[in-house]
Design an enzyme around this catalytic site. Structure first.
Site, short mmCIF file in Angstrom:
data_model
loop_
_atom_site.label_atom_id
_atom_site.label_comp_id
_atom_site.label_asym_id
_atom_site.label_seq_id
_atom_site.Cartn_x
_atom_site.Cartn_y
_atom_site.Cartn_z
N SER A 178 0.80 -1.23 0.00
CA SER A 178 0.00 0.00 0.00
C SER A 178 0.83 1.27 0.00
CB SER A 178 -0.93 0.02 1.21
OG SER A 178 -0.19 -0.12 2.41
N ASP A 238 -4.47 7.04 8.59
CA ASP A 238 -5.26 6.03 9.29
C ASP A 238 -4.34 5.32 10.28
OD1 ASP A 238 -3.80 4.16 7.84
OD2 ASP A 238 -5.40 3.74 6.41
N HIS A 286 -1.20 3.93 7.78
CA HIS A 286 -0.55 4.60 6.65
C HIS A 286 -0.25 6.08 6.92
CE1 HIS A 286 -2.97 1.22 5.01
NE2 HIS A 286 -1.84 1.00 4.37
#
Length: 359
Positions: free
Chosen positions: A42, A335, A338
């Site tokens: 990610s 979040d 991340h």
């Protein structure tokens, strides 16, 4: 005495052209970077997961709230990723698109795309757990992209683009959190053993890139995993003091050990793979510096994400109805896993300052 001075002076005058020839300022400049290609998880996925059957998606608000037009693209952040900033700094393009995005034109492949998949890892079991793209699957998409480029501009031009492109590999965090810290270690006895296994995967992937013509390859190390808000939350639960939010230090130590091993590996690969630059991309240092000295960066919250409570929310748990912080630029994390766009910009500038002169 005058004769000795004359001899020395004559020697220096004779030597001067050779000194100038060997001077770095007179060395042939490296060809400019032609493209940026990313593989991993990610941290470098701009939205490939939007097009595969997985729950690990972020193509919904509040993700993208700092992106142009507040667009949730599938990036696990409020805005751009570090690779987006790097592509912009290099003058390639404003952002690096997801390869699977159907709106990406074949010509865009020539300046770079990302094949990464959120939730993936160096270990195939990590990708299987999240139903995301394994590194092998990402590689097959890269081979497909190369075929498209050759159809568009021919083999010679495609080879030139790949030879002078920057390749970024960023993975490993999901592997450690899923297969070590969740205690699902399989056949691996220690964190160190598992790290060694992951590094064999790195070496194999770098070799694949080199065999395909890549010569500028960067491999990101691990972040301070123990400072990720979700890991801080897990640590506070096991310590039976939920209000005491501190980094889980043994996980940070594990990250540092892995990064030292990775540095040694990239150095060996650079020596072994003729004509290549295989470099360690340090993301630990800028992140831990932001944790320890947030005021330097205008950051106020370092161990809690902007989305929801900031303790556990990420991906499907960070939803349009989730409460978000008033000013995300004050947060290190968007979040619970991340970094925010601001943090990614710091990481990219750190890389530009410390890594790119070596390329």
């Amino acid at each position: 005495m005058n004769l000795r001075k004359s001899i020395v002076l004559t020697f220096l005058i004779t030597l001067l052209p050779l000194i100038q020839l060997l001077s770095p300022t007179n060395a042939l400049p490296s060809p400019p970077i032609t493209a940026l290609y990313a593989f991993g998880d990610s941290t470098v996925d701009p939205g490939n997961n939007n097009y595969i059957p997985t729950l690990f998606r972020s193509n919904h608000p509040p993700y993208g709230k700092s992106f142009p037009a507040r667009l949730p693209t599938g990036r696990f952040s409020d805005g751009k990723l570090a690779t987006d900033f790097l592509a912009s700094f290099l003058g390639l393009k404003p952002t690096v698109p997801a390869y699977l995005n159907p709106s990406v034109k074949p010509s865009e492949l020539l300046t770079g795309v990302s094949f990464a998949s959120a939730g993936s890892g160096l270990d195939d079991r990590t990708a299987a757990l999240s139903l995301t793209l394994s590194m092998d699957r990402q590689w097959r998409y890269f081979e497909e992209a190369v075929r498209k480029m050759k159809s568009l501009v021919g083999e010679l031009e495609t080879d030139r683009v790949i030879r002078n492109a920057l390749f970024v590999i960023s993975a490993g965090t999901n592997d450690m959190t899923n297969n070590v810290y969740s205690h699902a270690r399989g056949n691996f006895i220690t964190a160190s053993d598992y790290q060694d296994y992951l590094l064999t995967k790195v070496e194999s992937f770098v070799q694949r890139l080199y065999d395909a013509g890549a010569r500028r390859i960067t491999v990101a190390g691990l972040p301070p995993i123990g400072c990720l808000p979700v890991q801080v939350t897990a640590g506070s639960l096991t310590s039976r003091n939920f209000l005491r939010r501190t980094c889980t230090e043994h996980q940070n130590v594990d990250s540092l050990v892995y990064n030292q091993k990775l540095q040694r590996l990239t150095s060996r690969l650079s020596q072994r793979l003729r004509g290549s630059k295989v470099l360690y991309l340090d993301i630990y240092s800028p992140l831990i510096d932001m944790v320890k000295y947030p005021q330097k960066y205008g950051i106020e919250e370092t161990l809690r994400g902007c989305c929801g409570t900031g303790f556990l929310e990420a991906g499907p748990l960070c939803q349009p109805m989730s409460r978000t912080c008033a000013d995300v630029s004050k947060y290190l994390f968007f979040d619970s896993v991340h970094p925010s766009q601001k943090a990614y910009s710091v990481i990219a500038r750190f890389a530009l300052r410390n890594l790119f002169p070596l390329l």
